[in-house]
Design a protein around this motif. Structure first.
Motif, PDB file in Angstrom:
ATOM      1  N   VAL A 129      13.166  -6.580  11.181  1.00  0.00           N
ATOM      2  CA  VAL A 129      14.630  -6.522  11.162  1.00  0.00           C
ATOM      3  C   VAL A 129      15.101  -5.560  12.249  1.00  0.00           C
ATOM      4  O   VAL A 129      14.611  -4.435  12.342  1.00  0.00           O
ATOM      5  CB  VAL A 129      15.149  -6.035   9.787  1.00  0.00           C
ATOM      6  N   ASP A 172       9.267   0.744   8.079  1.00  0.00           N
ATOM      7  CA  ASP A 172       8.872  -0.499   7.397  1.00  0.00           C
ATOM      8  C   ASP A 172       9.251  -1.758   8.183  1.00  0.00           C
ATOM      9  O   ASP A 172       9.916  -2.651   7.651  1.00  0.00           O
ATOM     10  CB  ASP A 172       9.524  -0.564   6.007  1.00  0.00           C
ATOM     11  N   ALA A 213      11.432  -2.232  10.377  1.00  0.00           N
ATOM     12  CA  ALA A 213      12.854  -2.383  10.693  1.00  0.00           C
ATOM     13  C   ALA A 213      13.205  -1.308  11.713  1.00  0.00           C
ATOM     14  O   ALA A 213      12.657  -0.203  11.677  1.00  0.00           O
ATOM     15  CB  ALA A 213      13.696  -2.212   9.431  1.00  0.00           C
ATOM     16  N   TYR A 223      10.517  -9.899   5.182  1.00  0.00           N
ATOM     17  CA  TYR A 223      11.840  -9.561   4.661  1.00  0.00           C
ATOM     18  C   TYR A 223      12.571 -10.855   4.337  1.00  0.00           C
ATOM     19  O   TYR A 223      12.457 -11.832   5.081  1.00  0.00           O
ATOM     20  CB  TYR A 223      12.656  -8.823   5.725  1.00  0.00           C
ATOM     21  N   GLU A 244      13.621 -15.791   6.097  1.00  0.00           N
ATOM     22  CA  GLU A 244      12.439 -14.912   6.028  1.00  0.00           C
ATOM     23  C   GLU A 244      12.106 -14.420   7.419  1.00  0.00           C
ATOM     24  O   GLU A 244      11.966 -15.231   8.345  1.00  0.00           O
ATOM     25  CB  GLU A 244      11.244 -15.687   5.462  1.00  0.00           C
ATOM     26  N   LEU A 296      16.304 -12.107   4.134  1.00  0.00           N
ATOM     27  CA  LEU A 296      17.698 -11.732   4.395  1.00  0.00           C
ATOM     28  C   LEU A 296      18.629 -12.755   3.761  1.00  0.00           C
ATOM     29  O   LEU A 296      18.366 -13.953   3.819  1.00  0.00           O
ATOM     30  CB  LEU A 296      17.972 -11.681   5.904  1.00  0.00           C
TER      31      LEU A 296
END
Ligand SMILES: Cc1cc2nc3c(=O)[nH]c(=O)nc-3n(C[C@H](O)[C@H](O)[C@H](O)COP(=O)(O)OP(=O)(O)OC[C@H]3O[C@@H](n4cnc5c(N)ncnc54)[C@H](O)[C@@H]3O)c2cc1C
Length: 292
Positions: free
Chosen positions: A33, A151, A153, A6, A29, A8
């Motif tokens: 999350v 996913d 998160a 991810y 990166e 952010l």
């Protein structure tokens, strides 16, 4: 892609403070999350975690004269009744050097101002001369969101929906869920050497639900039973006079899981609950007591 990190985007405020601070736009990166962004969680929206029913809570932080503050040095108050909330309680809680005076409701969110007026009125003699420092209004989740993992998160605290019914307690469960989530990730990623998957994140969800699920269940039942009519609220007040109820309540707050392992006490309590509910539902309520 599905296995990409991810990225952010956030503002790094450094050591700046105050509303005028600008910050520097940065990116980060990450593999996982954890949404700890409260009841209006952006992360929850992003992962389509689904909605929850919520209560609206309103409170006014007030500084009150010293002699009145002394009254709250060892005490927190809850008030029940149609005038202060149709389905929850209102409160005067001490906050170190001031008090928070507030109320909450799920079924009549539009009426919140009227209920706030109700608690002000009810606690009048205790908060007279008070000066409002700050007004707060915020949603309080009623149950966890339908999907708390997607996913790589996941969600914790209010973002996930971990506030208990009856008491409206969420601070402890926010901190605890954060810790449990982090511990699961450290363990399942073997100290950050192995990529975690959604199954690993479910490890935290399963542990949290196993530990606190029964507490949420019992408190939900108690809220439904005792907060929804004046007759039931009278029974609730009756029961709170019992030493055993006080002990079980205190211990449950302290240990965050429902206590009460005294079968004789539990059976006696059930008997008293039923007879009190019967009595209060079949008699006229006594007039409201004046505060002294
Ligand atoms: C009036 C009222 C009274 C309450 N009283 C009690 C009580 O007496 N005891 C109790 O235990 N609980 C109480 N609660 C519940 C308790 O406040 C919450 O359950 C608890 O604060 C949840 O913690 P959290 O960290 O999950 O969320 P929050 O405390 O809401 O923190 C979320 C944080 O994320 C930040 N954030 C959000 N979006 C973004 C973003 N996009 N980028 C960066 N940051 C973001 C927010 O600014 C916020 O600081 C009360 C709630 C209310 C409304």
């Amino acid at each position: 892609g599905k296995d990409d990190p991810y990225v952010l985007t956030y503002n790094d405020f450094g050591d700046d403070s105050g509303a005028a601070r600008k910050g520097v736009k940065k990116t980060l990166e990450v593999d996982v999350v954890i949404g700890a962004d409260g009841a209006n969680s952006r992360v929850a929206k992003e992962i389509e975690a689904g909605d929850y029913e919520y209560a609206i809570a309103f409170q006014e932080r007030m500084s009150i004269p010293e002699d009145k503050m002394n009254y709250y040095s060892e005490r927190a108050e809850m008030y029940v009744g149609e005038d202060v909330s149709p389905d929850f309680y209102a409160w005067v809680f001490p906050k170190c050097d001031h008090v928070a005076v507030g109320t909450g409701t799920v079924v009549d969110k539009k009426g919140i101002q009227r209920y706030q007026q109700g608690i002000r009125e009810r606690a009048k003699s205790r908060i007279a001369g008070g000066e409002i420092l700050r007004v707060e209004a915020h949603p309080i989740p009623e149950h966890p969101r339908p999907w708390r993992v997607r996913d790589r998160a996941t969600l914790i605290g209010d973002a996930a929906g971990y506030v208990t019914k009856c008491s409206g307690e969420g601070i402890y469960f926010a901190a605890k869920s954060g810790r449990m989530c982090a511990e699961s990730i450290v363990e399942r990623s073997e100290g950050g050497t192995r990529m975690v998957t959604d199954r690993d994140l479910y490890d935290y969800i399963n542990k949290f639900d196993a530990k606190y699920g029964p507490t949420y269940f019992v408190l939900d039942a108690l809220q439904k039973l005792f907060y929804t009519s004046d007759a039931a609220r009278e029974s609730f007040v009756d029961l709170c006079e019992e030493r055993y109820v006080q002990q079980v309540t205190f211990d449950s707050y302290l240990y965050k899981t429902v206590q009460g392992n005294n079968p004789v006490g539990d059976v006696q309590l059930l008997g008293k609950t039923l007879s009190s509910l019967w009595k209060k539902n079949t008699s006229k309520p006594a007039p409201m007591r004046e505060l002294v």
